[in-house]
Write a protein that holds these residues in place. Structure first.
Motif, PDB file in Angstrom:
ATOM      1  N   ASP A  10       7.712  24.180  11.199  1.00 51.79           N
ATOM      2  CA  ASP A  10       6.523  23.325  11.188  1.00 51.79           C
ATOM      3  C   ASP A  10       5.567  23.705  12.316  1.00 51.79           C
ATOM      4  O   ASP A  10       4.342  23.692  12.151  1.00 51.79           O
ATOM      5  CB  ASP A  10       6.922  21.861  11.317  1.00 51.79           C
ATOM      6  CG  ASP A  10       7.629  21.341  10.064  1.00 51.79           C
ATOM      7  OD1 ASP A  10       7.549  22.019   9.023  1.00 51.79           O
ATOM      8  OD2 ASP A  10       8.270  20.285  10.149  1.00 51.79           O
ATOM      9  N   TYR A  13       3.643  26.684  11.320  1.00 52.76           N
ATOM     10  CA  TYR A  13       2.539  26.336  10.421  1.00 52.76           C
ATOM     11  C   TYR A  13       1.336  25.839  11.215  1.00 52.76           C
ATOM     12  O   TYR A  13       0.187  26.240  10.962  1.00 52.76           O
ATOM     13  CB  TYR A  13       2.975  25.225   9.464  1.00 52.76           C
ATOM     14  CG  TYR A  13       4.045  25.607   8.459  1.00 52.76           C
ATOM     15  CD1 TYR A  13       4.295  26.936   8.126  1.00 52.76           C
ATOM     16  CD2 TYR A  13       4.809  24.622   7.838  1.00 52.76           C
ATOM     17  CE1 TYR A  13       5.270  27.277   7.202  1.00 52.76           C
ATOM     18  CE2 TYR A  13       5.788  24.957   6.902  1.00 52.76           C
ATOM     19  CZ  TYR A  13       6.020  26.279   6.602  1.00 52.76           C
ATOM     20  OH  TYR A  13       6.988  26.606   5.688  1.00 52.76           O
ATOM     21  N   VAL A  14       1.583  24.954  12.178  1.00 52.67           N
ATOM     22  CA  VAL A  14       0.504  24.372  12.968  1.00 52.67           C
ATOM     23  C   VAL A  14      -0.241  25.459  13.751  1.00 52.67           C
ATOM     24  O   VAL A  14      -1.481  25.491  13.791  1.00 52.67           O
ATOM     25  CB  VAL A  14       1.062  23.290  13.918  1.00 52.67           C
ATOM     26  CG1 VAL A  14       0.020  22.883  14.956  1.00 52.67           C
ATOM     27  CG2 VAL A  14       1.512  22.065  13.128  1.00 52.67           C
ATOM     28  N   PHE A  23      -6.349  26.605   5.869  1.00 57.38           N
ATOM     29  CA  PHE A  23      -5.006  26.352   5.357  1.00 57.38           C
ATOM     30  C   PHE A  23      -4.519  27.490   4.462  1.00 57.38           C
ATOM     31  O   PHE A  23      -3.350  27.877   4.497  1.00 57.38           O
ATOM     32  CB  PHE A  23      -4.976  25.016   4.596  1.00 57.38           C
ATOM     33  CG  PHE A  23      -4.740  23.827   5.477  1.00 57.38           C
ATOM     34  CD1 PHE A  23      -3.501  23.214   5.528  1.00 57.38           C
ATOM     35  CD2 PHE A  23      -5.762  23.312   6.265  1.00 57.38           C
ATOM     36  CE1 PHE A  23      -3.281  22.117   6.341  1.00 57.38           C
ATOM     37  CE2 PHE A  23      -5.558  22.209   7.077  1.00 57.38           C
ATOM     38  CZ  PHE A  23      -4.308  21.606   7.123  1.00 57.38           C
ATOM     39  N   LEU A  37       2.706  24.202   2.820  1.00 54.91           N
ATOM     40  CA  LEU A  37       2.257  24.143   4.210  1.00 54.91           C
ATOM     41  C   LEU A  37       1.551  22.813   4.497  1.00 54.91           C
ATOM     42  O   LEU A  37       1.809  22.169   5.513  1.00 54.91           O
ATOM     43  CB  LEU A  37       1.342  25.329   4.502  1.00 54.91           C
ATOM     44  CG  LEU A  37       0.781  25.429   5.924  1.00 54.91           C
ATOM     45  CD1 LEU A  37       0.787  26.881   6.396  1.00 54.91           C
ATOM     46  CD2 LEU A  37      -0.648  24.895   5.976  1.00 54.91           C
ATOM     47  N   SER A  38       0.682  22.390   3.587  1.00 57.71           N
ATOM     48  CA  SER A  38      -0.074  21.151   3.798  1.00 57.71           C
ATOM     49  C   SER A  38       0.843  19.940   3.882  1.00 57.71           C
ATOM     50  O   SER A  38       0.670  19.063   4.740  1.00 57.71           O
ATOM     51  CB  SER A  38      -1.082  20.954   2.671  1.00 57.71           C
ATOM     52  OG  SER A  38      -2.034  22.000   2.659  1.00 57.71           O
ATOM     53  N   GLN A  40       4.039  19.858   4.759  1.00 60.61           N
ATOM     54  CA  GLN A  40       4.845  19.876   5.979  1.00 60.61           C
ATOM     55  C   GLN A  40       4.019  19.472   7.198  1.00 60.61           C
ATOM     56  O   GLN A  40       4.506  18.775   8.091  1.00 60.61           O
ATOM     57  CB  GLN A  40       5.458  21.258   6.186  1.00 60.61           C
ATOM     58  CG  GLN A  40       6.568  21.608   5.201  1.00 60.61           C
ATOM     59  CD  GLN A  40       7.680  20.578   5.232  1.00 60.61           C
ATOM     60  OE1 GLN A  40       7.932  19.888   4.252  1.00 60.61           O
ATOM     61  NE2 GLN A  40       8.354  20.461   6.366  1.00 60.61           N
ATOM     62  N   VAL A  41       2.769  19.926   7.239  1.00 52.28           N
ATOM     63  CA  VAL A  41       1.912  19.569   8.370  1.00 52.28           C
ATOM     64  C   VAL A  41       1.611  18.078   8.345  1.00 52.28           C
ATOM     65  O   VAL A  41       1.601  17.411   9.390  1.00 52.28           O
ATOM     66  CB  VAL A  41       0.612  20.407   8.366  1.00 52.28           C
ATOM     67  CG1 VAL A  41      -0.375  19.881   9.404  1.00 52.28           C
ATOM     68  CG2 VAL A  41       0.931  21.866   8.642  1.00 52.28           C
ATOM     69  N   ARG A  42       1.377  17.511   7.151  1.00 44.31           N
ATOM     70  CA  ARG A  42       1.155  16.071   7.038  1.00 44.31           C
ATOM     71  C   ARG A  42       2.381  15.292   7.530  1.00 44.31           C
ATOM     72  O   ARG A  42       2.261  14.288   8.226  1.00 44.31           O
ATOM     73  CB  ARG A  42       0.861  15.696   5.586  1.00 44.31           C
ATOM     74  CG  ARG A  42      -0.551  15.981   5.127  1.00 44.31           C
ATOM     75  CD  ARG A  42      -1.562  15.054   5.795  1.00 44.31           C
ATOM     76  NE  ARG A  42      -2.892  15.188   5.161  1.00 44.31           N
ATOM     77  CZ  ARG A  42      -3.983  14.657   5.666  1.00 44.31           C
ATOM     78  NH1 ARG A  42      -3.923  13.969   6.794  1.00 44.31           N
ATOM     79  NH2 ARG A  42      -5.140  14.828   5.058  1.00 44.31           N
ATOM     80  N   LEU A  44       4.555  16.295   9.709  1.00 44.69           N
ATOM     81  CA  LEU A  44       4.615  16.412  11.162  1.00 44.69           C
ATOM     82  C   LEU A  44       3.614  15.470  11.825  1.00 44.69           C
ATOM     83  O   LEU A  44       3.934  14.798  12.813  1.00 44.69           O
ATOM     84  CB  LEU A  44       4.344  17.862  11.584  1.00 44.69           C
ATOM     85  CG  LEU A  44       4.375  18.150  13.088  1.00 44.69           C
ATOM     86  CD1 LEU A  44       5.750  17.828  13.671  1.00 44.69           C
ATOM     87  CD2 LEU A  44       3.991  19.594  13.367  1.00 44.69           C
ATOM     88  N   GLU A  45       2.411  15.411  11.286  1.00 42.90           N
ATOM     89  CA  GLU A  45       1.399  14.501  11.836  1.00 42.90           C
ATOM     90  C   GLU A  45       1.869  13.048  11.750  1.00 42.90           C
ATOM     91  O   GLU A  45       1.714  12.270  12.704  1.00 42.90           O
ATOM     92  CB  GLU A  45       0.079  14.677  11.087  1.00 42.90           C
ATOM     93  CG  GLU A  45      -0.644  15.974  11.400  1.00 42.90           C
ATOM     94  CD  GLU A  45      -1.940  16.133  10.632  1.00 42.90           C
ATOM     95  OE1 GLU A  45      -2.949  16.550  11.224  1.00 42.90           O
ATOM     96  OE2 GLU A  45      -1.936  15.832   9.418  1.00 42.90           O
TER      97      GLU A  45
END
Length: 326
Positions: A10, A13-14, A23, A37-38, A40-42, A44-45
């Motif tokens: 993660d 990705y960031v 992206f 990717l989107s 996983q980033v969401r 994490l956020e």
């Protein structure tokens, strides 16, 4: 959020999104689909309780909180790479895995094509990521872990870095075919520092080396942003310039507008070195890489001679002498 919910992937990705500003390109770099990717980033956020990116139709921007997270993510990923490298070194394995290799902009486009096939044969387990930048950007990247090794031109600030000289790349004089310097005895560097000398713009190491080699004032000449633009300016009759030997075309200018000449004797040039962090546990492998570059130095270059100095205290590289770690 506890550590079990934090993935190095993660973080990769960031960092990729921060570097690419997009992206789609980040997903391509990480070899995953953009939706993956989107998502996983969401996640994490949400887990961090922070918005890391400001998303819009024009691209992706880091938020203030995101900037701090990305800085720390780079540190975490660099340390993870060190852990893996320590394991590889401990097994006595050759240089393997992903290596980000950078080069100064006036060298990379001309040197990489000459060496890549041999490099892949010598290091079959190495996955190379190539990049180009100015010296200051490369040094910053080395020190913060974004770059693993770099081809630079000496001298550079050595704090925290190991520098292994590879070869000396001579400079050639490129001038209009109808210019007086285009014929006659081989030119001497100290005689070409006049108003017709064309230079790269501020911040480029080749500009400083040209000024030192020719004894030209720092404000001399007109400026260009790249070697190819310099070459076009010469063809247009705007003046003459110094070109590194690897950037010189193999044959005469088909347009007949320019002539490239050798300087008298060995003439000026620059020392190309491989640089890496002194703390990198892959030091033995990187030293092997430097030895490989020395062994396969292009024919238009010559061997580096430690302590070589020309008149006036300017080294044979065309820059002020400096001590380096070999």
């Amino acid at each position: 959020m506890n550590l079990s919910g934090l993935s190095l992937r993660d973080l990769e990705y960031v960092v990729a999104i921060a570097d690419e500003g997009h992206f789609g390109r980040a997903a391509e770099r990480c070899n995953v689909s953009q939706p993956t990717l989107s998502v996983q980033v969401r996640k994490l956020e949400n887990a961090l309780g922070l918005a890391l990116f400001e998303r819009s139709n024009r691209g992706v921007l880091l938020t203030m909180a995101g900037q701090a997270i990305v800085r720390q993510a780079r540190v975490v990923l660099a340390e993870a790479q060190r852990l893996l490298a320590l394991a590889v070194e401990g097994r006595g394995s050759p240089l393997t895995g992903r290596l980000v290799l950078a080069a100064i902009q006036t060298l990379g486009p001309y040197f990489f094509p000459l060496i890549l096939r041999l490099l892949r044969q010598e290091f079959p387990l190495l996955t190379l990521a190539l990049s180009e930048a100015r010296t200051a950007e490369i040094l910053d990247g080395l020190r913060d872990g974004r770059i693993d090794a770099a081809l630079v031109s000496l001298p550079v600030a050595t704090s925290g870095l190991t520098l292994s000289p590879l070869f000396v790349e001579p400079f050639r004089l490129a001038c209009p075919a109808d210019h007086p310097l285009a014929q006659g005895a081989p030119p001497r560097a100290e005689t070409v520092g006049g108003p017709d000398l064309l230079l790269l713009d501020e911040g480029n190491c080749l500009r400083d080396q040209t000024i030192a080699a020719c004894g030209a004032p720092r404000a001399a000449g007109r400026h260009a942003t790249s070697l190819e633009t310099l070459r076009s300016m010469v063809a247009a009759g705007a003046g003459y310039t110094l070109i590194p030997a690897l950037a010189v075309p193999s044959g005469p200018d088909p347009s007949g507008l320019t002539v490239t000449r050798h300087f008298e004797g060995e003439g000026p040039g620059r020392t190309v070195a491989l640089a890496w962090r002194s703390s990198d546990p892959r030091a033995a492998g990187l030293a092997h890489l430097a030895a490989f570059f020395r062994t396969h130095a292009p024919a238009s270059t010559r061997a580096f001679r430690e302590g070589e100095v020309l008149a006036g205290g300017v080294s044979a590289t065309g820059v002020r002498s400096t001590s380096v770690a070999g």
